[in-house]
Write an enzyme that holds these catalytic residues in place. Structure first.
Site, PDB file in Angstrom:
ATOM      1  N   TRP A 135      41.359  50.606  45.568  1.00  0.00           N
ATOM      2  CA  TRP A 135      40.832  49.473  46.334  1.00  0.00           C
ATOM      3  C   TRP A 135      39.705  49.987  47.220  1.00  0.00           C
ATOM      4  O   TRP A 135      39.911  50.924  47.972  1.00  0.00           O
ATOM      5  CB  TRP A 135      41.932  48.854  47.195  1.00  0.00           C
ATOM      6  CG  TRP A 135      41.454  47.610  47.883  1.00  0.00           C
ATOM      7  CD1 TRP A 135      40.759  47.541  49.054  1.00  0.00           C
ATOM      8  CD2 TRP A 135      41.603  46.259  47.424  1.00  0.00           C
ATOM      9  NE1 TRP A 135      40.459  46.233  49.362  1.00  0.00           N
ATOM     10  CE2 TRP A 135      40.970  45.428  48.372  1.00  0.00           C
ATOM     11  CE3 TRP A 135      42.198  45.671  46.304  1.00  0.00           C
ATOM     12  CZ2 TRP A 135      40.921  44.052  48.245  1.00  0.00           C
ATOM     13  CZ3 TRP A 135      42.156  44.303  46.170  1.00  0.00           C
ATOM     14  CH2 TRP A 135      41.532  43.497  47.136  1.00  0.00           C
ATOM     15  N   ARG A 162      40.429  45.747  37.992  1.00  0.00           N
ATOM     16  CA  ARG A 162      41.387  44.714  38.410  1.00  0.00           C
ATOM     17  C   ARG A 162      40.590  43.672  39.174  1.00  0.00           C
ATOM     18  O   ARG A 162      39.977  43.968  40.202  1.00  0.00           O
ATOM     19  CB  ARG A 162      42.493  45.308  39.273  1.00  0.00           C
ATOM     20  CG  ARG A 162      43.557  44.298  39.735  1.00  0.00           C
ATOM     21  CD  ARG A 162      44.718  45.046  40.399  1.00  0.00           C
ATOM     22  NE  ARG A 162      45.740  44.163  40.935  1.00  0.00           N
ATOM     23  CZ  ARG A 162      45.880  43.853  42.226  1.00  0.00           C
ATOM     24  NH1 ARG A 162      45.022  44.337  43.117  1.00  0.00           N
ATOM     25  NH2 ARG A 162      46.857  43.071  42.637  1.00  0.00           N
ATOM     26  N   ASN A 219      49.281  38.800  43.505  1.00  0.00           N
ATOM     27  CA  ASN A 219      49.087  39.965  44.358  1.00  0.00           C
ATOM     28  C   ASN A 219      50.094  39.990  45.510  1.00  0.00           C
ATOM     29  O   ASN A 219      50.286  38.977  46.197  1.00  0.00           O
ATOM     30  CB  ASN A 219      47.669  39.941  44.940  1.00  0.00           C
ATOM     31  CG  ASN A 219      47.382  41.145  45.811  1.00  0.00           C
ATOM     32  OD1 ASN A 219      47.257  42.257  45.315  1.00  0.00           O
ATOM     33  ND2 ASN A 219      47.284  40.936  47.119  1.00  0.00           N
ATOM     34  N   GLU A 220      50.755  41.132  45.708  1.00  0.00           N
ATOM     35  CA  GLU A 220      51.639  41.379  46.849  1.00  0.00           C
ATOM     36  C   GLU A 220      52.428  40.122  47.225  1.00  0.00           C
ATOM     37  O   GLU A 220      52.305  39.595  48.340  1.00  0.00           O
ATOM     38  CB  GLU A 220      50.815  41.883  48.037  1.00  0.00           C
ATOM     39  CG  GLU A 220      50.060  43.157  47.698  1.00  0.00           C
ATOM     40  CD  GLU A 220      49.156  43.661  48.808  1.00  0.00           C
ATOM     41  OE1 GLU A 220      49.159  43.050  49.905  1.00  0.00           O
ATOM     42  OE2 GLU A 220      48.433  44.650  48.596  1.00  0.00           O
ATOM     43  N   HIS A 256      51.633  49.288  45.500  1.00  0.00           N
ATOM     44  CA  HIS A 256      50.414  49.452  46.274  1.00  0.00           C
ATOM     45  C   HIS A 256      50.677  50.507  47.353  1.00  0.00           C
ATOM     46  O   HIS A 256      51.611  50.367  48.142  1.00  0.00           O
ATOM     47  CB  HIS A 256      49.979  48.142  46.905  1.00  0.00           C
ATOM     48  CG  HIS A 256      49.535  47.128  45.904  1.00  0.00           C
ATOM     49  ND1 HIS A 256      49.015  45.899  46.263  1.00  0.00           N
ATOM     50  CD2 HIS A 256      49.497  47.161  44.547  1.00  0.00           C
ATOM     51  CE1 HIS A 256      48.699  45.222  45.168  1.00  0.00           C
ATOM     52  NE2 HIS A 256      48.990  45.969  44.122  1.00  0.00           N
ATOM     53  N   GLU A 289      47.024  49.302  43.568  1.00  0.00           N
ATOM     54  CA  GLU A 289      46.057  49.451  44.657  1.00  0.00           C
ATOM     55  C   GLU A 289      46.435  50.700  45.427  1.00  0.00           C
ATOM     56  O   GLU A 289      47.613  51.038  45.540  1.00  0.00           O
ATOM     57  CB  GLU A 289      46.091  48.282  45.643  1.00  0.00           C
ATOM     58  CG  GLU A 289      45.505  46.983  45.183  1.00  0.00           C
ATOM     59  CD  GLU A 289      45.533  45.925  46.303  1.00  0.00           C
ATOM     60  OE1 GLU A 289      45.643  46.317  47.494  1.00  0.00           O
ATOM     61  OE2 GLU A 289      45.454  44.734  45.987  1.00  0.00           O
ATOM     62  N   TYR A 331      49.430  52.453  50.545  1.00  0.00           N
ATOM     63  CA  TYR A 331      48.544  52.609  51.688  1.00  0.00           C
ATOM     64  C   TYR A 331      49.253  53.495  52.719  1.00  0.00           C
ATOM     65  O   TYR A 331      49.851  54.498  52.356  1.00  0.00           O
ATOM     66  CB  TYR A 331      48.151  51.239  52.250  1.00  0.00           C
ATOM     67  CG  TYR A 331      47.241  50.470  51.311  1.00  0.00           C
ATOM     68  CD1 TYR A 331      45.887  50.774  51.221  1.00  0.00           C
ATOM     69  CD2 TYR A 331      47.740  49.441  50.497  1.00  0.00           C
ATOM     70  CE1 TYR A 331      45.042  50.080  50.346  1.00  0.00           C
ATOM     71  CE2 TYR A 331      46.908  48.748  49.626  1.00  0.00           C
ATOM     72  CZ  TYR A 331      45.563  49.070  49.557  1.00  0.00           C
ATOM     73  OH  TYR A 331      44.736  48.391  48.700  1.00  0.00           O
TER      74      TYR A 331
END
Length: 548
Positions: free
Chosen positions: A291, A88, A165-166, A232, A261, A234
């Site tokens: 990531w 990516r 992105n985001e 994503h 991610e 996290y």
């Protein structure tokens, strides 16, 4: 990630508490199975990403920050050598960073294809829109993709377009749905047939379930049905339950999802459950893209140190060689003629030979394996009776194993692997006994220690070791003690062992030798609970070092 070269982000702690309740008790409501899409190249069929021939394609890849590091042109080849099947690529539409023009994007696509990687292209300027005043809109990003139509046309087999992105922060994340739908429609109206990927709001983590609860409506608005949702993961996803609830919500609804991610190392916001992310994605047949390759301002999420594939961080070792990692689960796209049809393992490597043995390291070299397609890399294991432990990996036929104990006998062997995940038979083993002690003369060193950054519950530190003598130091062990309960959570440049407050650090291969009047630097992140005093004294292989 949230901004250029940053590592992780999270809503406030009170939000995390709410999330636990939301993910545990909220139902999906009106999600219904997705329809099969039409199209050529990579497309969606029955809620899954498939290639033009109908085979499932499960991403096992890496994020690479191309727009901030355009000179790192070797990175895609190095990423491929790990066995990854996807990259990516971070791009900019010019709103926030320097625009990646048509020639640059065409070169990126050519590089992906030359290295037999599926290329996910994303615009990073949209990150955190609505909360970050510097962020651009999805509409601006859509116009950027349209400006690249001539470059992207005909690449549907190889390229996925990740619009932005985001593209929404934590402020009114419900505002994500309308501009996301509009951007998808704009690209389809412009004639794009590619699979389009859309990121979630809440800085990609969708902790308020806006994308989850509106996914069916957004999917239905795509005239082709070739729409892929990206979450994503996290620190919001710090328990197995949160991970499994979210992933299974999309699978149960028949809607296509990828973990676009994710991170594993703990940070100031929490400790993501990467083990469940990877194992559950493997069980469900979902793709993921870790990531990131290198270059984060805070290197806690760098998979490699300084873009060097021979210097994997602990996070990199986890992604490339750990359970459910790339070496075990990645299969090359069939459009390149490999992957699912490749069942032939490489031949066994030659018996490794040891050289440059010190008290803490040894260099191993072996004869190359052969393969019907290509050898992707080698894994070095320590053999202890019937037990094997992976200690190093390499894309070449040599590696330096570090973190060994002085005066200790070891047995090492090597496996080869190809891009399809096939593993060779094990090589014969070589026996190595490390040297008895260090070459560090007493009083020939100085050590500098500083806190680079600090946050609630954590900090980043840096230790600089200088050889003040006239002879090179070849192999060392650094010793010191924390007085306030600090704990090292991740380190680069060395391998730590901690018992209580006492810390011992063995060098990495690239820090093992210190030239006269030369220095090496070891960096780390750690936890702390308020008082964070520097260690009072340091030793190098038992010899006291002066303060620098």
């Amino acid at each position: 990630m949230s901004t250029a070269r940053h590592t992780a982000k999270s809503p406030a702690p009170v939000i995390l508490t709410v999330l636990a309740t939301l993910l545990a008790f909220l139902a999906l409501g009106g999600l219904a199975p997705a329809r099969a899409a039409s199209g050529t190249g990579l497309h969606i069929s029955d809620g899954r990403l498939t290639e033009g021939n109908g085979n499932d394609f499960i991403m096992r890849g890496v994020n690479h920050a191309h727009t901030w590091y355009p000179g790192e042109t070797q990175s895609l080849a190095d990423i491929k050598a790990t066995g990854a099947n996807t990259v990516r690529v971070v791009l900019s539409d010019g709103y926030r960073w320097s625009r990646n023009g048509p020639d640059d994007v065409a070169a990126v696509i050519a590089d992906c294809k030359a290295n037999r990687l599926i290329c996910v292209l994303e615009v990073h300027d949209t990150t955190g829109y609505g909360e970050d005043s510097a962020a651009g809109t999805l509409d601006h990003a859509a116009d950027y993709w349209i400006s690249l139509k001539d470059v992207l046309a005909g690449q549907e087999d190889y390229v996925i377009i990740n619009i932005g992105n985001e593209p929404w922060g934590n402020t009114d994340p419900a505002g994500w749905t309308v501009p996301t739908t509009a951007a998808v429609k704009k690209l389809r109206a412009a004639g794009f047939a590619h699979t389009i990927m859309v990121d979630a709001p809440n800085w990609g983590q969708d902790w308020q379930n806006v994308m989850r609860d509106n996914a069916q409506a957004v999917y239905d608005a795509d005239s082709t049905g070739n729409l892929l949702f990206s979450i994503h993961m996290y620190s919001v996803y710090n328990t197995a339950q949160k991970v499994t609830d979210y992933l299974n919500a999309f699978v149960d609804a028949g809607l296509p999802l990828v973990i676009g991610e994710f991170g594993g190392p703990a940070d100031q916001y929490g400790d993501p459950d990467e083990d469940t992310m990877m194992s559950e994605a493997q069980r469900l047949g979902l793709g993921w893209i870790a990531w990131s390759w290198s270059g984060n301002t805070d290197p806690v999420l760098d998979l490699t140190i300084g873009f060097d594939p021979a210097q994997l961080s602990s996070w990199g070792e986890r992604i490339f060689h750990g359970a459910d990692g790339i070496a075990q689960t990645s299969h090359e796209a069939t459009v390149y003629g490999g992957a699912s049809e490749d069942t032939e393992a490489p031949t066994a490597p030659g018996t490794p030979a040891a050289s440059a043995v010190t008290d803490t390291s040894a260099k191993l070299t072996w004869a190359a394996s052969s393969d019907n397609v290509a050898v992707a890399g080698y894994d070095v294991v320590r053999v202890n009776g019937t037990t094997e432990t992976t200690v190093a990996s390499s894309a070449t036929t040599s590696v330096t194993v570090t973190g060994l104990s002085a005066g200790t006998a070891y047995s090492f062997a090597v496996y080869a692997r190809d891009a399809a995940g096939n593993r060779s038979a094990r090589s014969a083993a070589v026996n190595v006994t490390t040297d008895e002690g260090s070459t560090t003369p007493a009083g020939s060193c100085s050590v500098g220690y500083k806190v680079v950054g600090q946050w609630q519950g954590g900090f980043q530190g840096e230790i600089t070791i200088r050889n003040t003598g006239t002879a090179a130091i070849d192999g060392w062990t650094l010793g010191f003690s924390f007085a306030n309960g600090q704990t090292i959570t991740n380190m680069w440049g060395g391998t730590p062992t901690q018992t209580g407050g006492s810390v011992s650090v063995a060098p990495a291969s690239y820090t093992a030798t210190i030239a006269p009047n030369g220095t090496v630097t070891v960096g780390f992140t750690g936890s702390q609970s308020g008082t964070n005093a520097a260690p009072a004294a340091f030793t190098l292989s038992g010899a006291a070092c002066a303060a620098a």
